[in-house]
Design a protein around this motif. Structure first.
Motif, PDB file in Angstrom:
ATOM      1  N   ASP A 150      35.660  40.792  37.909  1.00 32.24           N
ATOM      2  CA  ASP A 150      35.609  40.643  39.204  1.00 32.24           C
ATOM      3  C   ASP A 150      36.597  39.372  39.812  1.00 32.24           C
ATOM      4  OD1 ASP A 150      33.710  42.851  39.542  1.00 32.24           O
ATOM      5  OD2 ASP A 150      32.034  41.155  39.819  1.00 32.24           O
ATOM      6  N   ARG A 151      36.634  38.524  39.130  1.00 37.37           N
ATOM      7  CA  ARG A 151      37.704  37.480  39.388  1.00 37.37           C
ATOM      8  C   ARG A 151      39.056  37.932  39.223  1.00 37.37           C
ATOM      9  NH1 ARG A 151      33.897  33.998  36.807  1.00 37.37           N
ATOM     10  NH2 ARG A 151      35.026  34.078  34.637  1.00 37.37           N
ATOM     11  N   GLU A 152      39.413  38.514  38.325  1.00 38.09           N
ATOM     12  CA  GLU A 152      40.949  39.262  38.147  1.00 38.09           C
ATOM     13  C   GLU A 152      41.092  40.222  39.419  1.00 38.09           C
ATOM     14  OE1 GLU A 152      40.626  39.421  33.198  1.00 38.09           O
ATOM     15  OE2 GLU A 152      40.505  41.320  34.382  1.00 38.09           O
ATOM     16  N   LEU A 153      39.888  41.012  39.846  1.00 35.67           N
ATOM     17  CA  LEU A 153      40.346  41.892  40.747  1.00 35.67           C
ATOM     18  C   LEU A 153      40.369  41.230  42.163  1.00 35.67           C
ATOM     19  CD1 LEU A 153      38.006  44.850  39.978  1.00 35.67           C
ATOM     20  CD2 LEU A 153      40.211  44.739  39.796  1.00 35.67           C
ATOM     21  N   GLU A 154      39.543  40.103  42.392  1.00 33.59           N
ATOM     22  CA  GLU A 154      39.911  39.448  43.516  1.00 33.59           C
ATOM     23  C   GLU A 154      41.352  38.868  43.641  1.00 33.59           C
ATOM     24  OE1 GLU A 154      37.942  35.529  45.864  1.00 33.59           O
ATOM     25  OE2 GLU A 154      36.987  36.345  44.051  1.00 33.59           O
ATOM     26  N   THR A 155      41.811  38.272  42.574  1.00 33.12           N
ATOM     27  CA  THR A 155      43.124  37.719  42.469  1.00 33.12           C
ATOM     28  C   THR A 155      44.039  38.850  42.917  1.00 33.12           C
ATOM     29  OG1 THR A 155      42.543  36.187  40.638  1.00 33.12           O
ATOM     30  CG2 THR A 155      44.858  36.807  40.954  1.00 33.12           C
ATOM     31  N   SER A 156      43.968  40.070  42.273  1.00 33.01           N
ATOM     32  CA  SER A 156      44.558  41.039  42.606  1.00 33.01           C
ATOM     33  C   SER A 156      44.755  41.571  43.915  1.00 33.01           C
ATOM     34  CB  SER A 156      44.555  42.188  41.596  1.00 33.01           C
ATOM     35  OG  SER A 156      44.771  42.186  40.189  1.00 33.01           O
ATOM     36  N   LEU A 157      43.520  41.472  44.482  1.00 30.05           N
ATOM     37  CA  LEU A 157      43.286  42.049  45.897  1.00 30.05           C
ATOM     38  C   LEU A 157      44.305  40.883  46.944  1.00 30.05           C
ATOM     39  CD1 LEU A 157      42.262  43.804  48.121  1.00 30.05           C
ATOM     40  CD2 LEU A 157      40.185  42.525  48.144  1.00 30.05           C
ATOM     41  N   ASN A 158      44.209  39.708  46.437  1.00 28.53           N
ATOM     42  CA  ASN A 158      44.968  38.673  47.385  1.00 28.53           C
ATOM     43  C   ASN A 158      46.236  38.987  47.386  1.00 28.53           C
ATOM     44  OD1 ASN A 158      42.335  37.467  48.378  1.00 28.53           O
ATOM     45  ND2 ASN A 158      42.392  36.239  46.685  1.00 28.53           N
ATOM     46  N   ASN A 168      48.634  49.305  37.920  1.00 32.54           N
ATOM     47  CA  ASN A 168      47.690  50.531  38.281  1.00 32.54           C
ATOM     48  C   ASN A 168      46.131  50.380  37.937  1.00 32.54           C
ATOM     49  OD1 ASN A 168      48.486  50.310  35.417  1.00 32.54           O
ATOM     50  ND2 ASN A 168      48.322  52.671  35.186  1.00 32.54           N
ATOM     51  N   TYR A 169      45.891  49.568  36.759  1.00 31.70           N
ATOM     52  CA  TYR A 169      44.415  49.415  36.431  1.00 31.70           C
ATOM     53  C   TYR A 169      43.641  48.764  37.686  1.00 31.70           C
ATOM     54  CZ  TYR A 169      45.852  51.604  32.102  1.00 31.70           C
ATOM     55  OH  TYR A 169      46.458  52.410  31.113  1.00 31.70           O
ATOM     56  N   ASP A 170      44.152  47.498  38.082  1.00 31.07           N
ATOM     57  CA  ASP A 170      43.727  47.107  38.990  1.00 31.07           C
ATOM     58  C   ASP A 170      43.728  47.717  40.298  1.00 31.07           C
ATOM     59  OD1 ASP A 170      43.464  44.864  37.370  1.00 31.07           O
ATOM     60  OD2 ASP A 170      44.755  43.503  38.318  1.00 31.07           O
ATOM     61  N   PHE A 171      44.591  48.574  40.679  1.00 28.44           N
ATOM     62  CA  PHE A 171      44.336  49.275  42.060  1.00 28.44           C
ATOM     63  C   PHE A 171      43.419  50.292  41.825  1.00 28.44           C
ATOM     64  CE2 PHE A 171      45.791  53.287  43.654  1.00 28.44           C
ATOM     65  CZ  PHE A 171      45.540  53.344  45.011  1.00 28.44           C
ATOM     66  N   VAL A 172      43.305  51.182  40.905  1.00 30.72           N
ATOM     67  CA  VAL A 172      42.190  52.081  40.536  1.00 30.72           C
ATOM     68  C   VAL A 172      40.652  51.326  40.647  1.00 30.72           C
ATOM     69  CG1 VAL A 172      41.174  53.568  39.072  1.00 30.72           C
ATOM     70  CG2 VAL A 172      43.496  53.751  39.223  1.00 30.72           C
ATOM     71  N   ASP A 173      40.732  50.337  39.884  1.00 32.02           N
ATOM     72  CA  ASP A 173      39.136  49.399  39.873  1.00 32.02           C
ATOM     73  C   ASP A 173      38.983  49.065  41.194  1.00 32.02           C
ATOM     74  OD1 ASP A 173      38.995  50.109  37.114  1.00 32.02           O
ATOM     75  OD2 ASP A 173      39.533  48.181  36.554  1.00 32.02           O
ATOM     76  N   LEU A 174      40.018  48.580  42.086  1.00 27.14           N
ATOM     77  CA  LEU A 174      39.792  48.142  43.325  1.00 27.14           C
ATOM     78  C   LEU A 174      39.383  49.162  44.667  1.00 27.14           C
ATOM     79  CD1 LEU A 174      42.671  45.563  43.846  1.00 27.14           C
ATOM     80  CD2 LEU A 174      40.246  45.039  44.006  1.00 27.14           C
ATOM     81  N   CYS A 175      39.922  50.339  44.339  1.00 24.66           N
ATOM     82  CA  CYS A 175      39.523  51.408  45.139  1.00 24.66           C
ATOM     83  C   CYS A 175      37.846  51.882  44.644  1.00 24.66           C
ATOM     84  CB  CYS A 175      40.332  52.785  44.746  1.00 24.66           C
ATOM     85  SG  CYS A 175      41.783  52.800  45.425  1.00 24.66           S
ATOM     86  N   ASP A 176      37.687  51.791  43.279  1.00 25.83           N
ATOM     87  CA  ASP A 176      36.198  52.014  43.103  1.00 25.83           C
ATOM     88  C   ASP A 176      35.336  50.817  43.581  1.00 25.83           C
ATOM     89  OD1 ASP A 176      36.886  54.130  41.366  1.00 25.83           O
ATOM     90  OD2 ASP A 176      36.985  53.119  39.581  1.00 25.83           O
ATOM     91  N   SER A 193      50.706  57.429  35.111  1.00 24.82           N
ATOM     92  CA  SER A 193      52.246  57.309  35.601  1.00 24.82           C
ATOM     93  C   SER A 193      52.340  56.178  36.499  1.00 24.82           C
ATOM     94  CB  SER A 193      52.662  58.736  36.384  1.00 24.82           C
ATOM     95  OG  SER A 193      52.327  59.735  35.808  1.00 24.82           O
ATOM     96  N   LEU A 194      51.633  55.649  37.155  1.00 27.46           N
ATOM     97  CA  LEU A 194      51.781  54.418  37.874  1.00 27.46           C
ATOM     98  C   LEU A 194      51.847  53.271  37.173  1.00 27.46           C
ATOM     99  CD1 LEU A 194      52.007  53.287  40.892  1.00 27.46           C
ATOM    100  CD2 LEU A 194      49.605  53.033  40.665  1.00 27.46           C
ATOM    101  N   ASN A 195      52.780  52.352  37.396  1.00 25.13           N
ATOM    102  CA  ASN A 195      53.087  51.082  36.824  1.00 25.13           C
ATOM    103  C   ASN A 195      52.602  49.865  37.812  1.00 25.13           C
ATOM    104  OD1 ASN A 195      54.327  52.086  34.405  1.00 25.13           O
ATOM    105  ND2 ASN A 195      56.499  52.289  35.505  1.00 25.13           N
ATOM    106  N   GLU A 196      53.103  49.793  38.888  1.00 25.93           N
ATOM    107  CA  GLU A 196      52.608  49.015  39.945  1.00 25.93           C
ATOM    108  C   GLU A 196      52.770  49.355  41.269  1.00 25.93           C
ATOM    109  OE1 GLU A 196      53.749  44.534  37.955  1.00 25.93           O
ATOM    110  OE2 GLU A 196      55.250  45.510  39.053  1.00 25.93           O
ATOM    111  N   ILE A 197      52.040  48.784  42.313  1.00 28.23           N
ATOM    112  CA  ILE A 197      51.840  49.287  43.467  1.00 28.23           C
ATOM    113  C   ILE A 197      51.686  48.231  44.562  1.00 28.23           C
ATOM    114  CG2 ILE A 197      49.559  49.997  43.623  1.00 28.23           C
ATOM    115  CD1 ILE A 197      50.506  52.697  45.142  1.00 28.23           C
ATOM    116  N   GLY A 198      52.210  48.274  45.609  1.00 25.11           N
ATOM    117  CA  GLY A 198      52.191  47.300  46.645  1.00 25.11           C
ATOM    118  C   GLY A 198      51.918  47.998  48.080  1.00 25.11           C
TER     119      GLY A 198
END
Length: 229
Positions: A150-158, A168-176, A193-198
């Motif tokens: 959760d702390r990792e995802l909060e950092t990624s969201l910010n 890509n993994y943080d993106f999918v987990d944040l969507c969930d 296929s996705l590497n990074e996304i903004g």
């Protein structure tokens, strides 16, 4: 012939046995069903190879006790019948006092069924306690892992809200996490296929996605709304 055999798991049973060899003051036997299995399932050469693994029984006090395997017969030639029985009883009592009793046949022979059952119940309770402890340890580890995630995802969201790209993994987990339902095809593409996304750009391998930014936008809107509440 039929003899009373003291068996570890099933207790004292009448079993067909075959005389094997007289040693000192006791007769040894082999179990007829083991000999039958050997003859029915193996050829002559294999029978000789596996025969050494047959259980060797010693007759003492009108009961047959399992003492070793056939290939270990030499080790019992230094004892008489009473010595062998004393060793069997001593080993059983040590197991019983150490909460490790496993020989139901000896418990019946010595009229110690109640003590045996109590040890069995103690072992059951001990196993239940161990399972519960292990479950609690696993749950605590899972909780700790989830907190870290959760702390990792909060950092990624910010990072995403600040205009930076996330993996890509943080993106999918944040969507969930924010209940943004990704179609199976889009989810599979994001994971493979996705590497990074903004907010408006991404890096990928293979084919591009025509819809992924729709979900990036939904994620940002939902996340900002929840942060504002």
């Amino acid at each position: 012939m039929i003899k009373k055999v003291v068996l570890t798991s099933s207790g004292i049973k009448n079993k067909q046995v075959i005389e094997h060899e007289k040693i000192n003051d006791f007769q040894t036997y082999l179990l007829k069903d083991q000999l039958n299995d050997l003859e029915n399932n193996y050829d002559k050469e294999e029978q000789e190879q596996y025969k050494r693994h047959l259980l060797l029984l010693v007759e003492v006090d009108k009961h047959l006790f399992t003492v070793c395997h056939l290939d270990q017969i030499e080790m019992i030639k230094q004892y008489d019948g009473n010595q062998i029985l004393e060793m069997l009883i001593s080993n059983f009592n040590k197991e019983l006092s150490g909460n490790k009793a496993i020989n139901w046949g000896m418990a019946q022979y010595l009229n110690k069924e109640d003590e045996f059952n109590q040890v069995k119940e103690n072992k059951r309770k001990e196993n239940e306690r161990y399972k519960l402890e292990q479950k609690q340890i696993r749950e605590e580890k899972e909780k700790q892992h989830q907190k870290e995630r959760d702390r990792e995802l909060e950092t990624s969201l910010n990072e995403l809200l600040a205009g930076n790209k996330i993996d890509n993994y943080d993106f999918v987990d944040l969507c969930d996490k924010y209940s943004i339902k990704l179609p199976l095809r889009t989810r599979g593409w994001a994971l493979k296929s996705l590497n990074e996304i903004g907010k408006d750009q991404y890096s990928y391998g293979g084919n591009p996605s025509k819809v992924v930014f729709n979900y990036v936008e939904k994620l940002i809107n939902v996340a900002m709304t929840e942060q504002a509440i």
